[in-house]
Design a protein around this motif. Structure first.
Motif, PDB file in Angstrom:
ATOM      1  N   PRO A 194      -3.154   3.019  12.648  1.00  0.00           N
ATOM      2  CA  PRO A 194      -4.250   2.035  12.642  1.00  0.00           C
ATOM      3  C   PRO A 194      -4.720   1.762  11.224  1.00  0.00           C
ATOM      4  CG  PRO A 194      -5.025   4.177  13.407  1.00  0.00           C
ATOM      5  CD  PRO A 194      -3.541   4.290  13.302  1.00  0.00           C
ATOM      6  N   VAL A 195      -4.874   0.495  10.879  1.00  0.00           N
ATOM      7  CA  VAL A 195      -5.279   0.088   9.541  1.00  0.00           C
ATOM      8  C   VAL A 195      -6.741  -0.325   9.565  1.00  0.00           C
ATOM      9  CG1 VAL A 195      -4.871  -1.515   7.648  1.00  0.00           C
ATOM     10  CG2 VAL A 195      -2.947  -0.648   8.986  1.00  0.00           C
ATOM     11  N   TYR A 198       4.251   9.019   5.613  1.00  0.00           N
ATOM     12  CA  TYR A 198       3.288  10.071   5.282  1.00  0.00           C
ATOM     13  C   TYR A 198       1.909   9.727   5.843  1.00  0.00           C
ATOM     14  CZ  TYR A 198      -0.158  12.571   2.482  1.00  0.00           C
ATOM     15  OH  TYR A 198      -1.250  13.325   2.087  1.00  0.00           O
ATOM     16  N   CYS A 199       1.462   8.491   5.629  1.00  0.00           N
ATOM     17  CA  CYS A 199       0.146   8.078   6.131  1.00  0.00           C
ATOM     18  C   CYS A 199       0.074   8.232   7.640  1.00  0.00           C
ATOM     19  CB  CYS A 199      -0.146   6.631   5.744  1.00  0.00           C
ATOM     20  SG  CYS A 199      -0.354   6.364   3.971  1.00  0.00           S
ATOM     21  N   ASN A 231      -4.359  -0.384   3.649  1.00  0.00           N
ATOM     22  CA  ASN A 231      -3.093  -0.872   3.108  1.00  0.00           C
ATOM     23  C   ASN A 231      -3.335  -1.654   1.823  1.00  0.00           C
ATOM     24  OD1 ASN A 231      -0.308  -1.801   2.948  1.00  0.00           O
ATOM     25  ND2 ASN A 231      -1.143  -3.787   3.571  1.00  0.00           N
ATOM     26  N   LEU A 232      -2.680  -1.223   0.741  1.00  0.00           N
ATOM     27  CA  LEU A 232      -2.758  -1.927  -0.535  1.00  0.00           C
ATOM     28  C   LEU A 232      -1.464  -2.664  -0.875  1.00  0.00           C
ATOM     29  CD1 LEU A 232      -4.662   0.530  -2.915  1.00  0.00           C
ATOM     30  CD2 LEU A 232      -5.581  -1.321  -1.516  1.00  0.00           C
ATOM     31  N   ASP A 233      -0.494  -2.635   0.030  1.00  0.00           N
ATOM     32  CA  ASP A 233       0.795  -3.268  -0.246  1.00  0.00           C
ATOM     33  C   ASP A 233       0.775  -4.710   0.264  1.00  0.00           C
ATOM     34  OD1 ASP A 233       3.376  -4.050  -0.595  1.00  0.00           O
ATOM     35  OD2 ASP A 233       4.291  -2.339   0.425  1.00  0.00           O
ATOM     36  N   PRO A 234       0.760  -5.684  -0.626  1.00  0.00           N
ATOM     37  CA  PRO A 234       0.681  -7.086  -0.188  1.00  0.00           C
ATOM     38  C   PRO A 234       1.964  -7.587   0.460  1.00  0.00           C
ATOM     39  CG  PRO A 234       0.991  -6.981  -2.559  1.00  0.00           C
ATOM     40  CD  PRO A 234       0.796  -5.568  -2.094  1.00  0.00           C
ATOM     41  N   PHE A 254     -10.699   8.342   3.015  1.00  0.00           N
ATOM     42  CA  PHE A 254      -9.787   7.214   3.004  1.00  0.00           C
ATOM     43  C   PHE A 254      -8.395   7.633   2.523  1.00  0.00           C
ATOM     44  CE2 PHE A 254     -14.020   5.429   1.834  1.00  0.00           C
ATOM     45  CZ  PHE A 254     -14.261   4.735   3.020  1.00  0.00           C
ATOM     46  N   ILE A 255      -7.381   6.956   3.060  1.00  0.00           N
ATOM     47  CA  ILE A 255      -6.016   7.100   2.580  1.00  0.00           C
ATOM     48  C   ILE A 255      -5.527   5.714   2.195  1.00  0.00           C
ATOM     49  CG2 ILE A 255      -3.658   7.787   3.142  1.00  0.00           C
ATOM     50  CD1 ILE A 255      -4.771   9.744   5.161  1.00  0.00           C
TER      51      ILE A 255
END
Length: 277
Positions: free
Chosen positions: A48-49, A18-19, A37-40, A102-103
């Motif tokens: 692009p992050v 989706y992102c 990205n919040l997923d560790p 932001f997403i």
């Protein structure tokens, strides 16, 4: 004012896809969005992050710490709680521009959005930074092909809505991966009539839980608490509609003005400018 989408949902629901889809769509229409990205435990990004929370803490490092003795789920919760304790790091990474969108690509552990307070604390902090946040809850459309699975998805979405208390949009993802028959079956779950679905529940419902299921259906129907937007990643109109609903939920664009910018070929282009100049 700054704006944000908090992309949440079960593991495998298509959050990262989706992102990526929203980023490509925004690039096509000349709009800037930033993905965090919040997923560790993330390993690969198809977009692009701007900020990667793994620079602060990684799940692998936490699980290898002998003094913690945590598995994957416990380790992920530890990582998110560590982020909450170090939000000044994220604030510095985000910067202080007034015009950012932001997403946040979030982990897939559903308990983070149902009863553990960590994501609520995260949202509260974003709001303290004057960021308007919309929760975008994704459910895999292939998961919603019968009534029992539909109600399971609805309850997960409701749990997140109640826990986070922010504008909330539910998205039925991966519509482009359904067969024609599956797409027809899923159609009735997009804007559902829970009472009618319960009336046909004899084929799947355990009689022991009939009163409880009917009560849940009545709550959903009385308060119109859950509807789903279909998302077809191959259809620009579908993507645009989802983004429009999210923007409306957080009032993005209400203070923006449209002006024409002269091009060399005399075509009219649209430019967004908060000051109207």
């Amino acid at each position: 004012m700054r704006y944000a989408q908090l992309v949440i949902g079960p593991a495998g629901s298509g959050k990262s896809t989706y992102c990526s889809t929203i980023v490509r769509h925004c690039e096509n229409i000349g709009r800037t969005v930033h993905v965090i990205n919040l997923d560790p435990a993330a390993e690969y990004f198809d977009y692009p992050v701007l900020i990667d929370s793994r620079e602060l803490v990684q799940l692998e490092d936490v699980m290898e710490a002998e003094d913690l003795k945590l598995g994957p789920n416990g380790g992920l919760i530890f990582c998110m709680e560590y982020l909450i304790k170090n939000m000044e790091w994220l604030e510095e990474q985000l910067g202080y521009s007034d015009e950012d969108y932001f997403i946040f690509d979030c982990p897939g552990q559903i308990e983070l959005y149902s009863h553990i307070p960590v994501m609520r604390q995260f949202v509260d902090t974003l709001q303290q930074w004057d960021i308007r946040v919309c929760g975008v809850f994704l459910v895999d459309s292939k998961f919603m092909v019968n009534t029992a699975m539909f109600f399971s998805g609805v309850l997960a979405a409701l749990s997140a809505m109640v826990q986070l208390e922010i504008p909330h949009i539910n998205v039925m993802s991966k519509m482009d991966l359904l067969s024609k028959d599956q797409a027809t079956e899923v159609e009735r779950f997009l804007d559902p009539n829970p009472k009618a679905l319960m009336d046909e529940s004899d084929t799947w419902q355990n009689k022991k839980y009939q009163k409880l299921n009917n009560a849940l259906a009545q709550i959903i129907e009385d308060f119109s608490m859950v509807q789903f937007l279909p998302l077809d990643n191959t259809d620009e109109e579908s993507i645009e509609n989802v983004l429009l609903q999210i923007d409306n939920a957080i009032q993005y664009g209400e203070d923006l003005e449209v002006k024409e910018k002269d091009g060399a070929d005399n075509d009219s282009n649209v430019e967004w400018n908060e000051n109207g100049d």
